[in-house]
Design an enzyme around this catalytic site. Structure first.
Site, PDB file in Angstrom:
ATOM      1  N   GLY A 285      -6.478  65.951   3.046  1.00 46.30           N
ATOM      2  CA  GLY A 285      -7.965  66.378   2.282  1.00 46.30           C
ATOM      3  C   GLY A 285      -7.256  67.287   1.367  1.00 46.30           C
ATOM      4  O   GLY A 285      -6.538  68.144   1.289  1.00 46.30           O
TER       5      GLY A 285
ATOM      6  N   ALA B 294      -5.741  72.353   0.122  1.00 43.95           N
ATOM      7  CA  ALA B 294      -5.402  70.997   0.718  1.00 43.95           C
ATOM      8  C   ALA B 294      -5.073  71.199   2.475  1.00 43.95           C
ATOM      9  O   ALA B 294      -4.832  72.298   2.761  1.00 43.95           O
ATOM     10  CB  ALA B 294      -4.152  70.342   0.194  1.00 43.95           C
ATOM     11  N   ASP B 295      -5.450  70.208   3.231  1.00 44.31           N
ATOM     12  CA  ASP B 295      -5.165  70.394   4.505  1.00 44.31           C
ATOM     13  C   ASP B 295      -4.345  68.800   4.931  1.00 44.31           C
ATOM     14  O   ASP B 295      -5.185  68.106   4.770  1.00 44.31           O
ATOM     15  CB  ASP B 295      -6.143  70.812   5.314  1.00 44.31           C
ATOM     16  CG  ASP B 295      -5.721  71.080   6.836  1.00 44.31           C
ATOM     17  OD1 ASP B 295      -5.406  72.166   6.916  1.00 44.31           O
ATOM     18  OD2 ASP B 295      -5.919  70.272   7.811  1.00 44.31           O
ATOM     19  N   THR B 296      -3.494  68.923   5.776  1.00 45.33           N
ATOM     20  CA  THR B 296      -2.765  67.804   6.333  1.00 45.33           C
ATOM     21  C   THR B 296      -3.039  67.706   7.818  1.00 45.33           C
ATOM     22  O   THR B 296      -2.518  68.570   8.442  1.00 45.33           O
ATOM     23  CB  THR B 296      -1.456  67.679   5.679  1.00 45.33           C
ATOM     24  OG1 THR B 296      -1.477  67.552   4.347  1.00 45.33           O
ATOM     25  CG2 THR B 296      -0.945  66.166   6.254  1.00 45.33           C
TER      26      THR B 296
ATOM     27  N   LYS C 167     -10.617  76.096   2.279  1.00 47.22           N
ATOM     28  CA  LYS C 167      -9.622  76.848   1.979  1.00 47.22           C
ATOM     29  C   LYS C 167      -9.636  77.032   0.370  1.00 47.22           C
ATOM     30  O   LYS C 167      -9.440  78.196   0.093  1.00 47.22           O
ATOM     31  CB  LYS C 167      -8.249  75.977   2.281  1.00 47.22           C
ATOM     32  CG  LYS C 167      -8.015  76.044   3.463  1.00 47.22           C
ATOM     33  CD  LYS C 167      -6.543  75.114   3.769  1.00 47.22           C
ATOM     34  CE  LYS C 167      -6.123  75.061   5.198  1.00 47.22           C
ATOM     35  NZ  LYS C 167      -4.751  74.329   5.239  1.00 47.22           N
TER      36      LYS C 167
END
Length: 184
Positions: free
Chosen positions: A104, A67-69, A51
């Protein structure tokens, strides 16, 4: 700074650190990464990195944050639900159990790229079918990892949590600060 995310929750969290940033939606399809090939921590780091890099290509002289959740229960990754029935199955499986929330985070600045992740633990109450469906009907679960939002109505599903609350919402601010200190 640029936040490579369309999430209003991440924008709100980052605004507590600085009001000097822009939001740019990343041009990256999360489905292009097969989550079965990676551990949950590697998976969120790969997604956050991709991203951030998709936006960095357009903004070479600015710090880009991606970010990624995900929600993880017994090594199974729960992303966003596809529909109400999928949300129901997710919430039913989380009922009465403790799961992990992993986010992340990647920061890019010029040739410097830093990626890390944060883990928090959330324990759900034992939920009835009525509680699950009443929550689904609010539409809040639609675009949330694990089909719930701890900062919203979904807080009523939660018995307790350990770790960084901002991480559970979608952007661990302490980790962002740590990475910012290393990238400049």
């Amino acid at each position: 700074m640029i936040l490579a995310s369309a999430s209003p929750r991440r924008k709100e969290i980052l605004s507590r650190l600085s009001d000097n940033f822009r939001v740019v939606s990343p041009d990256f399809d999360e489905r292009s990464v097969d989550q079965a090939l990676f551990s949950p921590s590697e998976y969120v780091k790969i997604l956050s990195r991709n991203k951030a890099l998709s936006v960095k290509a357009q903004y070479l002289e600015e710090i880009v944050i991606g970010a990624d959740t995900v929600v993880v229960l017994d090594e199974t990754i729960y992303g966003k639900p596809n529909d109400d029935n999928h949300a129901y199955k997710m919430l039913l499986s989380l009922s009465g159990k403790t799961h992990q929330v992993l986010t992340g985070v990647t920061l890019c600045y010029k040739d410097n790229i830093r990626t890390d992740y944060e883990v928090s633990h959330v324990t759900f109450k034992v939920l009835t079918d009525k509680e699950i469906w009443d929550y689904i009907y609010t539409k809040e679960p639609n675009d949330k990892a694990g089909a719930y939002a701890i900062q919203g109505i979904g807080n009523n599903l939660v018995l307790s949590y350990e770790g960084d609350f901002d991480n559970i919402v979608g952007l661990p601010l302490a980790l962002v600060k740590n990475l910012l200190a290393k990238i400049k």
